[in-house]
Design a protein around this motif. Structure first.
Motif, short mmCIF file in Angstrom:
data_model
loop_
_atom_site.label_atom_id
_atom_site.label_comp_id
_atom_site.label_asym_id
_atom_site.label_seq_id
_atom_site.Cartn_x
_atom_site.Cartn_y
_atom_site.Cartn_z
N ALA A 1 19.60 13.33 5.22
CA ALA A 1 20.83 12.63 5.59
C ALA A 1 20.66 11.12 5.57
O ALA A 1 21.66 10.39 5.70
N LEU A 2 19.44 10.63 5.42
CA LEU A 2 19.18 9.19 5.48
C LEU A 2 19.27 8.55 4.11
O LEU A 2 19.06 9.21 3.08
N PRO A 3 19.56 7.26 4.06
CA PRO A 3 19.58 6.55 2.77
C PRO A 3 18.20 6.56 2.13
O PRO A 3 17.19 6.43 2.82
N ARG A 4 18.15 6.74 0.83
CA ARG A 4 16.87 6.84 0.13
C ARG A 4 16.11 5.51 0.18
O ARG A 4 16.67 4.46 -0.09
N PRO A 5 14.83 5.56 0.50
CA PRO A 5 14.05 4.33 0.62
C PRO A 5 13.39 3.93 -0.70
O PRO A 5 13.08 4.78 -1.54
N ARG A 6 13.17 2.65 -0.85
CA ARG A 6 12.34 2.18 -1.96
C ARG A 6 10.89 2.03 -1.51
O ARG A 6 9.97 2.14 -2.31
N VAL A 7 10.69 1.76 -0.22
CA VAL A 7 9.34 1.64 0.34
C VAL A 7 9.34 2.34 1.70
O VAL A 7 10.32 2.26 2.45
N VAL A 8 8.24 3.03 2.00
CA VAL A 8 8.06 3.69 3.30
C VAL A 8 6.78 3.18 3.93
O VAL A 8 5.71 3.23 3.31
N LEU A 9 6.87 2.68 5.17
CA LEU A 9 5.67 2.28 5.91
C LEU A 9 5.38 3.33 6.98
O LEU A 9 6.28 3.75 7.70
N LEU A 10 4.12 3.73 7.07
CA LEU A 10 3.65 4.67 8.09
C LEU A 10 2.58 3.97 8.93
O LEU A 10 1.64 3.39 8.38
N ILE B 1 4.50 3.95 -0.90
CA ILE B 1 3.99 4.28 0.44
C ILE B 1 3.01 3.19 0.87
O ILE B 1 2.03 2.90 0.18
N VAL B 2 3.27 2.59 2.03
CA VAL B 2 2.41 1.56 2.60
C VAL B 2 1.90 2.05 3.95
O VAL B 2 2.70 2.52 4.79
#
Length: 294
Positions: free
Chosen positions: A140-149, A173-174
């Motif tokens: 349901a969330l907007p698609r990300p270009r970058v994901v930080l964990l 992925i960062v």
């Protein structure tokens, strides 16, 4: 001929996800450090949301990105205070503990008025050990270009990573690797960039990310990109007033720069610029007004 103005195409906002820890930080600035059984009077007090993912999201939002924080915040008064600060600074909160009152961590922070160095005591994510805080509706969330964990909620990090790997195009992925956590053994091999502190040391045999960035306080930042190209980026000498959250600011700026298509060297330069602005200003949020919105 129509007198209507020509249509303009608005460039979609860069969407970045920040998955991990949210805390409420109670920050006191003091000219002396208290000794055993001693009380001191602070010269300043601030209360704000904290945590690596949360602070990085605030930075990203202030730089003009659409910053979505995936984190357990909860319905209690502590969570409400943290959420209020985050939303005030433009962060969209996807609360994985929505509707539930959880014991959100309150971090006790002291900042040395002379040096700007900070000391932190916090339970971090340990208060919700055994509570299911994994996200279930990421579609349901907007698609990300970058994901930080940031690794503070291991099951949450694994779930977000697994979901991100199913997307097409796959987001970058960062990893925010301040110190070693066992969950990083499950994350690093899939990461595009690990942004680590000088104190971070992965055990032998753990798969490495495609690129790495290492900060060393006021010393130059070292980096190695996916092609094996290595370099250093100098950190400007400035009057340091407050180091709280400087690493988080670095990571938030790095995520935005990478999401906007900069190569690793240029992204590190931008992250250093932003973190340098942060340390020159007292308080957890006052520095944001000195950022140009991208």
């Amino acid at each position: 001929m129509s007198d209507a103005p020509p249509e303009t195409t608005q460039k979609p906002a860069l969407t970045c996800w920040f998955a991990g820890l949210t805390t409420l930080d109670v920050i006191h600035r003091s000219v002396v450090r208290p000794g055993p059984n001693q009380k001191v009077t602070a010269v300043r007090q601030d209360v704000s949301a904290g945590g690596p993912a949360a602070n990085a999201a605030v930075t990203a939002a202030s730089l003009g990105a659409r910053a979505l924080l995936i984190s357990p915040v909860g319905a209690g008064p502590v969570g409400a205070a943290a959420r209020g600060d985050l939303e005030h600074h433009g962060v969209e909160v996807h609360d994985t503990a929505a509707g539930t009152e959880i014991p959100l961590a309150v971090s006790a922070v002291m900042v040395d008025d002379e040096t700007g160095d900070r000391s932190v005591v916090s339970p971090d994510a340990t208060l919700v050990d055994g509570v299911d805080v994994t996200p279930v509706d990421l579609d349901a969330l907007p698609r990300p270009r970058v994901v930080l964990l940031d690794g503070h909620h291991p099951d949450l990090a694994r779930r977000v990573l697994a979901y991100a790997k199913t997307l097409d195009p796959r987001p970058m992925i960062v990893l925010d690797a301040g110190r070693w956590r066992p969950v990083f053994a499950d994350l690093m091999g899939s990461a595009d960039v690990t942004a680590r502190s000088a104190d971070f040391h992965a055990p032998d045999g753990v798969a490495r990310s495609r690129a790495t960035v290492a900060t060393h306080g006021g010393d130059p930042v070292t980096w190695c990109d996916e092609a094996g190209r290595k370099g250093t980026t100098n950190v400007p000498a400035v009057d340091v007033r407050d180091t709280l959250g400087a690493g988080d600011a670095f990571h938030g700026a790095l995520v935005v720069a990478l999401g906007r298509g900069l190569d690793l060297e240029a992204a590190v330069e931008e992250a250093v610029r932003v973190a340098t602005i942060r340390v020159q200003h007292v308080g957890p949020r006052s520095w944001l007004e000195h950022l140009p919105c991208g």
